[in-house]
Design a protein around this motif. Structure first.
Motif, PDB file in Angstrom:
ATOM      1  N   TRP A 264      40.332 -18.390 -40.818  1.00  0.00           N
ATOM      2  CA  TRP A 264      40.830 -17.357 -39.894  1.00  0.00           C
ATOM      3  C   TRP A 264      41.846 -17.964 -38.944  1.00  0.00           C
ATOM      4  N   ASN A 265      42.929 -17.239 -38.714  1.00  0.00           N
ATOM      5  CA  ASN A 265      43.947 -17.662 -37.752  1.00  0.00           C
ATOM      6  C   ASN A 265      44.486 -16.447 -37.011  1.00  0.00           C
TER       7      ASN A 265
ATOM      8  N   LYS B  80      36.008 -29.955 -44.838  1.00  0.00           N
ATOM      9  CA  LYS B  80      35.535 -28.920 -43.918  1.00  0.00           C
ATOM     10  C   LYS B  80      34.083 -29.169 -43.529  1.00  0.00           C
TER      11      LYS B  80
ATOM     12  N   ASP C 128      34.420 -20.293 -39.788  1.00  0.00           N
ATOM     13  CA  ASP C 128      35.379 -19.885 -40.813  1.00  0.00           C
ATOM     14  C   ASP C 128      36.761 -20.368 -40.370  1.00  0.00           C
ATOM     15  N   TYR C 129      37.169 -21.507 -40.916  1.00  0.00           N
ATOM     16  CA  TYR C 129      38.434 -22.109 -40.515  1.00  0.00           C
ATOM     17  C   TYR C 129      39.635 -21.477 -41.207  1.00  0.00           C
TER      18      TYR C 129
ATOM     19  N   TYR D 116      39.585 -20.423 -35.136  1.00  0.00           N
ATOM     20  CA  TYR D 116      38.643 -20.019 -36.175  1.00  0.00           C
ATOM     21  C   TYR D 116      37.703 -18.965 -35.621  1.00  0.00           C
TER      22      TYR D 116
END
Length: 245
Positions: free
Chosen positions: A156-157, A4, A153-154, A144
């Motif tokens: 989040w979807n 990341k 913030d990866y 994100y």
């Protein structure tokens, strides 16, 4: 976490949804029409990666002129269209691309290694919080939530996001929809939650799978006021309005 971190360094931009525009300042925005996203109550649009049914609506938000502030202006047709109804926000990209570059999809961050269309949405002019959707030519999504500056913030979807794609004789089409419940939730202030939104609409054009290659062409609806390619900046966004139902 290492991946990341590396990806955060390589993710140089993202490219923000869109609509018809009329008479915006040349130095700020490409030559488009209006910044109002129309409401259509009975569009009958099917998300299938084809745009034949987009010819029927008599009004659409449309961006058909983009800029390449830091690289070659010869990037081919790029068109973004959008509208909304009571439940969904609909959008599409039609992109001319003679050499489509896309990494094998094993994880979301692979989307950032190749060609893509991008939509960024915020309700805050300083980008305290904004939402990013980066979409590959085959419809894979890197989504994100971000906070200025470049805090991603990866995890989040947007689970309800629906995307379909198709290859054309000279490029690719991206078609999608996201729930209006999400769009309405972006503005946390009181009052009309659709009156303070800002959009960024972008495209990334790669020649190979190296995100650090200086020949990557970063293409935007709005011309950001940055010396180097960067779409995670307030000047890359344009305030838009949603037509009142």
């Amino acid at each position: 976490m290492i991946l990341k971190s590396l990806f955060s360094k390589f993710l140089y931009l993202g490219f923000s949804v869109l609509l018809p525009f009329y008479g915006l300042t040349q130095s700020t925005v490409a030559n488009n029409s209006t910044t109002t996203i129309p409401f259509l109550s009975n569009s009958k649009i099917v998300i299938d990666g084809k745009l034949d049914d987009w010819k029927a609506p008599n009004k659409l938000f449309k961006i058909d002129q983009f800029v390449s502030p830091w690289s070659s202006p010869d990037f081919g047709k790029t068109e973004f269209m959008a509208f909304y109804d009571a439940d969904w926000f609909y959008f599409s990209f039609e992109i001319e691309d003679k050499k489509i570059v896309e990494a094998d999809f094993k994880k979301e961050s692979d989307v950032a290694l190749g060609d893509r269309g991008e939509i960024f949405i915020t309700a805050d002019s300083s980008l305290k919080e904004y939402y990013c959707f980066e979409i590959s030519p085959t419809g894979k999504v890197l989504d994100y939530v971000a906070h200025y500056y470049r805090k991603f913030d990866y995890n989040w979807n947007l689970e309800e996001l629906e995307i379909k794609s198709s290859k054309t004789s000279n490029g690719y089409i991206l078609e999608g929809k996201m729930p209006m419940s999400f769009i309405n939730s972006i503005d946390k202030s009181d009052g009309n939650t659709l009156s303070n939104l800002r959009f960024g609409v972008f495209r990334a054009e790669f020649n190979n799978l190296n995100p650090k290659d200086p020949t990557v062409n970063w293409i935007s609806w709005i011309k950001p006021s940055t010396n180097k390619p960067d779409f995670h900046t307030p000047s890359a966004f344009q305030k838009i309005t949603f037509e009142i139902k």
